[in-house]
Design an enzyme around this catalytic site. Structure first.
Site, PDB file in Angstrom:
ATOM      1  N   HIS A  70      25.029  72.627   4.823  1.00  0.00           N
ATOM      2  CA  HIS A  70      25.849  73.616   4.132  1.00  0.00           C
ATOM      3  C   HIS A  70      24.948  74.432   3.210  1.00  0.00           C
ATOM      4  CE1 HIS A  70      30.035  71.549   4.589  1.00  0.00           C
ATOM      5  NE2 HIS A  70      29.295  71.411   5.679  1.00  0.00           N
ATOM      6  N   GLU A  72      25.147  75.255   0.066  1.00  0.00           N
ATOM      7  CA  GLU A  72      24.871  74.653  -1.243  1.00  0.00           C
ATOM      8  C   GLU A  72      23.842  73.539  -1.126  1.00  0.00           C
ATOM      9  OE1 GLU A  72      29.273  75.911  -1.147  1.00  0.00           O
ATOM     10  OE2 GLU A  72      27.826  75.039   0.236  1.00  0.00           O
ATOM     11  N   CYS A 100      32.794  72.494  -0.812  1.00  0.00           N
ATOM     12  CA  CYS A 100      33.553  71.385  -0.244  1.00  0.00           C
ATOM     13  C   CYS A 100      33.202  70.107  -1.016  1.00  0.00           C
ATOM     14  CB  CYS A 100      33.215  71.223   1.234  1.00  0.00           C
ATOM     15  SG  CYS A 100      31.573  70.529   1.536  1.00  0.00           S
ATOM     16  N   CYS A 103      29.469  69.192  -0.891  1.00  0.00           N
ATOM     17  CA  CYS A 103      28.617  70.067  -1.698  1.00  0.00           C
ATOM     18  C   CYS A 103      28.823  69.811  -3.185  1.00  0.00           C
ATOM     19  CB  CYS A 103      28.888  71.519  -1.351  1.00  0.00           C
ATOM     20  SG  CYS A 103      28.382  71.920   0.354  1.00  0.00           S
TER      21      CYS A 103
END
Length: 176
Positions: A70, A72, A100, A103
């Site tokens: 992801h 992040e 999410c 993250c």
């Protein structure tokens, strides 16, 4: 030519002022759009360290076949690698979309001080990125956690804690 007209040595040139939160957030959105154009997901993130250094990350889940890639997480990984630490105390994370649970947890483990985001989880769901099941998993009932049961298996106590025993007895360990 007077001495005041002489150019200053490079070491005396003042760096540009740091960007503000809105500008860093706009950069996270910009790199997310660019990432879509490069076969990545529509997510971008920027980590600004306590001393003002800037690190970017984009979503490469499908491009790299890595569900943890992801934006992040990749921005945090990039910052940690470049800074030579896993502790980003004082850093700020700017991300194109509400993080999410993975993250957020990564941000907590990295000791990120603050997180700013642009689009929220509902905007993401409208675009086909619905993380509601993950939020329910952590915030909900046992029925919400039925999608992936997690349970312990009884092992003898010494075996169960053997990794921690080894950790505590290792004088060269790095606490975190």
């Amino acid at each position: 030519m007077t001495s005041s007209a002489l150019p200053r040595p490079e070491s005396q040139i003042e760096p540009p002022p740091p960007l503000g939160p809105a500008e860093y957030l706009a950069e996270a959105v910009r790199i997310a759009v660019e990432n879509v154009r490069n076969e990545g997901g529509p997510f971008g993130a920027v980590v600004v360290s306590a001393d003002g250094r800037v690190f970017e990350g984009v979503n490469r889940v499908t491009a790299d076949l890595d569900p943890s890639a992801h934006a992040e997480v990749t921005a945090i990984r990039n910052a940690c690698q470049a800074l030579g630490t896993f502790d980003l105390t004082g850093a700020t994370l700017y991300t194109s979309c509400e993080p999410c649970p993975m993250c957020l947890a990564t941000s907590l483990w990295a000791r990120i001080e603050r997180v700013y985001f642009a689009a929220n989880r509902h905007d993401a769901a409208d675009a086909g990125f619905d993380d509601a099941v993950f939020y329910r998993y952590f915030e909900g009932t046992d029925a919400d956690r039925a999608i992936m049961p997690v349970s312990d298996i009884e092992l003898p106590p010494a075996q169960r804690v053997a990794p921690f025993t080894e950790w505590r007895s290792t004088p060269t360990r790095i606490e975190y």
